[in-house]
Write a protein that holds these residues in place. Sequence first.
Motif, PDB file in Angstrom:
ATOM      1  N   CYS A  38      72.192  46.440  30.498  1.00  0.00           N
ATOM      2  CA  CYS A  38      71.892  47.654  29.538  1.00  0.00           C
ATOM      3  C   CYS A  38      72.648  47.227  28.041  1.00  0.00           C
ATOM      4  N   GLY A  39      72.492  46.047  27.666  1.00  0.00           N
ATOM      5  CA  GLY A  39      73.099  45.612  26.411  1.00  0.00           C
ATOM      6  C   GLY A  39      72.199  46.054  25.476  1.00  0.00           C
ATOM      7  N   ASP A  63      82.910  46.368  28.436  1.00  0.00           N
ATOM      8  CA  ASP A  63      81.884  45.378  27.799  1.00  0.00           C
ATOM      9  C   ASP A  63      82.001  44.163  28.581  1.00  0.00           C
ATOM     10  N   TYR A  73      84.729  50.804  26.073  1.00  0.00           N
ATOM     11  CA  TYR A  73      84.007  51.621  25.202  1.00  0.00           C
ATOM     12  C   TYR A  73      84.220  53.251  25.384  1.00  0.00           C
ATOM     13  N   ALA A  96      76.851  49.653  22.136  1.00  0.00           N
ATOM     14  CA  ALA A  96      77.395  48.751  23.282  1.00  0.00           C
ATOM     15  C   ALA A  96      76.358  47.744  22.990  1.00  0.00           C
ATOM     16  N   LEU A  97      76.864  46.770  22.320  1.00  0.00           N
ATOM     17  CA  LEU A  97      75.891  45.718  21.815  1.00  0.00           C
ATOM     18  C   LEU A  97      75.664  44.744  23.165  1.00  0.00           C
ATOM     19  N   LYS A  98      76.869  44.588  23.953  1.00  0.00           N
ATOM     20  CA  LYS A  98      76.668  43.741  25.173  1.00  0.00           C
ATOM     21  C   LYS A  98      76.478  44.745  26.351  1.00  0.00           C
ATOM     22  N   ASP A  99      76.315  43.870  27.664  1.00  0.00           N
ATOM     23  CA  ASP A  99      75.859  44.618  28.787  1.00  0.00           C
ATOM     24  C   ASP A  99      77.252  45.609  29.082  1.00  0.00           C
ATOM     25  N   VAL A 100      77.009  46.857  29.653  1.00  0.00           N
ATOM     26  CA  VAL A 100      78.147  47.840  29.936  1.00  0.00           C
ATOM     27  C   VAL A 100      78.495  47.665  31.678  1.00  0.00           C
TER      28      VAL A 100
END
Length: 128
Positions: A38-39, A63, A73, A96-100
């Motif tokens: 889900c990034g 992240d 985050y 959150a730009l990366k996967d969480v």
Amino acid sequence: MGTSLPIYIDTAASASGALPAAEPVTATLITDAAGRGCGGSLIRGFHGILASTGGIVTVNIYDGPTVATARQYYSVALDFTTLTQTSDTQGPGIPALKDVYVTLTGDATAATKAFAGLAYLQKLSIGS
């Protein structure tokens, strides 16, 4: 000018058969209902269900999977003193730009109880 509407992600439940009393060293990937990461989302909150009343569950979202080196985050302590379900929400959301990834930890009362949680995530953008 076009109108934009928020698009929310149908996340899969994060579950624990028995909550650990100490935060795990490895976090679990939060996925959508199709099993994808889900990034590119806003963290809008977290909902939890504890097997019985009593205790506090700490939810941390990172992240990356390795807690020691990941950026945190979001963190919330969900209070189940008198309820078996509760939520936390964030007004503007946390990008959150990366996967969480998530860890779930119970205090002395909540540890060993079954827990199910659901991340509230909103898509940041659509595109390539």
